[in-house]
Design a protein around this motif. Sequence first.
Motif, PDB file in Angstrom:
ATOM      1  N   ARG A 205       1.381  75.237 -71.212  1.00  0.00           N
ATOM      2  CA  ARG A 205       2.825  75.431 -71.362  1.00  0.00           C
ATOM      3  C   ARG A 205       3.499  74.152 -71.844  1.00  0.00           C
ATOM      4  NH1 ARG A 205       0.877  78.750 -67.561  1.00  0.00           N
ATOM      5  NH2 ARG A 205       1.454  80.940 -67.839  1.00  0.00           N
ATOM      6  N   ILE A 206       4.745  74.289 -72.273  1.00  0.00           N
ATOM      7  CA  ILE A 206       5.429  73.144 -72.877  1.00  0.00           C
ATOM      8  C   ILE A 206       5.549  71.990 -71.882  1.00  0.00           C
ATOM      9  CG2 ILE A 206       7.765  73.974 -72.331  1.00  0.00           C
ATOM     10  CD1 ILE A 206       6.607  72.109 -75.538  1.00  0.00           C
TER      11      ILE A 206
ATOM     12  N   SER B 104       1.233  79.495 -76.663  1.00  0.00           N
ATOM     13  CA  SER B 104       1.903  80.543 -77.428  1.00  0.00           C
ATOM     14  C   SER B 104       2.507  79.950 -78.690  1.00  0.00           C
ATOM     15  CB  SER B 104       3.003  81.213 -76.596  1.00  0.00           C
ATOM     16  OG  SER B 104       4.127  80.351 -76.460  1.00  0.00           O
ATOM     17  N   GLN B 105       2.902  80.818 -79.604  1.00  0.00           N
ATOM     18  CA  GLN B 105       3.557  80.364 -80.827  1.00  0.00           C
ATOM     19  C   GLN B 105       4.876  79.671 -80.513  1.00  0.00           C
ATOM     20  OE1 GLN B 105       1.412  80.215 -83.320  1.00  0.00           O
ATOM     21  NE2 GLN B 105       2.404  81.575 -84.788  1.00  0.00           N
TER      22      GLN B 105
ATOM     23  N   VAL C 175       6.432  71.158 -81.811  1.00  0.00           N
ATOM     24  CA  VAL C 175       6.759  70.596 -83.121  1.00  0.00           C
ATOM     25  C   VAL C 175       8.180  70.035 -83.113  1.00  0.00           C
ATOM     26  CG1 VAL C 175       7.166  71.139 -85.550  1.00  0.00           C
ATOM     27  CG2 VAL C 175       5.139  72.053 -84.393  1.00  0.00           C
ATOM     28  N   ASN C 176       9.118  70.841 -82.646  1.00  0.00           N
ATOM     29  CA  ASN C 176      10.524  70.447 -82.669  1.00  0.00           C
ATOM     30  C   ASN C 176      10.824  69.254 -81.761  1.00  0.00           C
ATOM     31  OD1 ASN C 176      11.140  72.474 -84.493  1.00  0.00           O
ATOM     32  ND2 ASN C 176      11.704  73.956 -82.923  1.00  0.00           N
ATOM     33  N   GLU C 177      10.072  69.121 -80.685  1.00  0.00           N
ATOM     34  CA  GLU C 177      10.289  68.000 -79.767  1.00  0.00           C
ATOM     35  C   GLU C 177       9.532  66.738 -80.181  1.00  0.00           C
ATOM     36  OE1 GLU C 177       9.692  68.980 -75.653  1.00  0.00           O
ATOM     37  OE2 GLU C 177      10.722  70.909 -75.830  1.00  0.00           O
ATOM     38  N   GLY C 178       8.770  66.818 -81.260  1.00  0.00           N
ATOM     39  CA  GLY C 178       8.024  65.646 -81.723  1.00  0.00           C
ATOM     40  C   GLY C 178       6.731  65.392 -80.980  1.00  0.00           C
TER      41      GLY C 178
ATOM     42  N   PHE D 265      -4.514  69.353 -82.852  1.00  0.00           N
ATOM     43  CA  PHE D 265      -3.529  70.288 -82.319  1.00  0.00           C
ATOM     44  C   PHE D 265      -3.815  71.660 -82.911  1.00  0.00           C
ATOM     45  CE2 PHE D 265       0.711  72.188 -81.725  1.00  0.00           C
ATOM     46  CZ  PHE D 265       0.945  71.825 -80.396  1.00  0.00           C
ATOM     47  N   SER D 266      -4.124  72.619 -82.042  1.00  0.00           N
ATOM     48  CA  SER D 266      -4.647  73.914 -82.483  1.00  0.00           C
ATOM     49  C   SER D 266      -3.614  75.023 -82.415  1.00  0.00           C
ATOM     50  CB  SER D 266      -5.833  74.302 -81.589  1.00  0.00           C
ATOM     51  OG  SER D 266      -6.163  75.665 -81.712  1.00  0.00           O
ATOM     52  N   THR D 267      -3.870  76.098 -83.163  1.00  0.00           N
ATOM     53  CA  THR D 267      -3.152  77.344 -82.967  1.00  0.00           C
ATOM     54  C   THR D 267      -3.442  77.878 -81.567  1.00  0.00           C
ATOM     55  OG1 THR D 267      -2.779  79.546 -83.910  1.00  0.00           O
ATOM     56  CG2 THR D 267      -5.041  78.785 -83.816  1.00  0.00           C
ATOM     57  N   PRO D 268      -2.531  78.689 -80.987  1.00  0.00           N
ATOM     58  CA  PRO D 268      -2.800  79.244 -79.658  1.00  0.00           C
ATOM     59  C   PRO D 268      -4.076  80.086 -79.626  1.00  0.00           C
ATOM     60  CG  PRO D 268      -0.493  79.537 -80.261  1.00  0.00           C
ATOM     61  CD  PRO D 268      -1.197  79.038 -81.478  1.00  0.00           C
TER      62      PRO D 268
END
Length: 439
Positions: A318-319, A346-347, A354-357, A369-372
């Motif tokens: 999770r984030i 998750s996507q 990405v948005n948080e850097g 860094f992988s796709t979910p």
Amino acid sequence: RVLSAFLNQKGMINMGMTLTQKILAKHTGKESVRVNDLIEASLDLVLGNDVTTAMVADIFDESGFTEVFDPNKIAVVLDHYAPCKDIQSAELCARSREFAQRFSMPNFFDVGEMGIEHAIIPEKGLAAPGELIIGADSHTCTYGALGAFSTGVGSTDATAAIAKGSLWFKVPGAIKVNIIGKLPKYVSGKDIILHLIGEIGVDGALYKSLEFTGDGVKELTMADRFTMANMAIECGAKNGIFSVDKTTIDYLNKTTNRPYEVFYADDDAEYEREVNINLNELAPIVALPHLPSNTKSVDKVKGMHIDQVIIGSCTNGRIEDLRVAAEIMRGKKIAKNVRCIIIPASQQIYLDAVNEGLVNIFINAGAVFSTPTCGPCIGGHMGVMASGERAVSTTNRNFVGRMGHKTSEVILASPAVAAASAISGVLASPIDLIIEGAF
């Protein structure tokens, strides 16, 4: 107490109900249920993934079923081997895809929209308090974090449930886990649940409901709670569950727009055992091979050689988990002898990272860094290990051969420990990095 439990089981006295019993009673249409009752309960959601849905589809057709009970109450998530790594996994996904499309299931999540099922379901608002959810995956118990009764079943049971909309259960006894105190720095829900599993063993809660309670629960984020409920199965529990509080409501206000019913355990509910956990006394914990119960304080085993670090999975992708890892990795480099693979669950979590850097931090540190995907957690892809290799992983199981060759090893850890180990090049504690001035 033993006499009271016996009389209650025989129906000779009326005792209060646990949180799990109340949810099960609601779904049977009864005022109450007792431990070991055999009940048929209605279902709010049935879940399958690419592996189990393919099996469900075969059993469904072989059994002569032609209709599902409610397409809106079935979810199919392609996550275990997706994006597909070989022809066999592609066939599984194709079979699952055909089954979901045949019945126009709106809650079907394929590549591009998919994620790890136990992150997707809460994120999409498909789990809510008071609901009864089953899934053809053992870690379906994750949604107990939201005050739902959720548990894993086999593909045959899932098939019957998809056709009928109900399933038989034996009402589980319960263990109360009292949590007090405050979380120290870099101690999280992963450390709490590993501590508990280490205390009671991999069968210490066999077919029991783990009910987490106490003043210390308010210290836990939803990410902590999802992690703990997710790993309830690792000590044999039928389910893990938290009562709804402000933290839960705040989360649900962002994800769920339908009505739900909140239940709380009665004051005189009967528990078979009580376990106390003082958060003030916890330190970062790891589970050494080859059982989740083989737990040690990381300080007692740090310095062990490692080859790989995995940060992700339905347990810790999770984030909040990625933020902790990024905090530790910021401005530093992953050790040359270590491969570090980071997998958002998750996507949406991918996009948030990405948005948080956070992705910049990971890539600059030398991580992938992988796709979910579930990927390496089940030895599927994106990090399968060779003979003799050892990984520190935020996943939930470290059985023999779980992540690759039967002689490879997995050490279960929190994102903080995993990130610190990737930087240090050996099993390490994030607290040591603070002391050494790495932050």
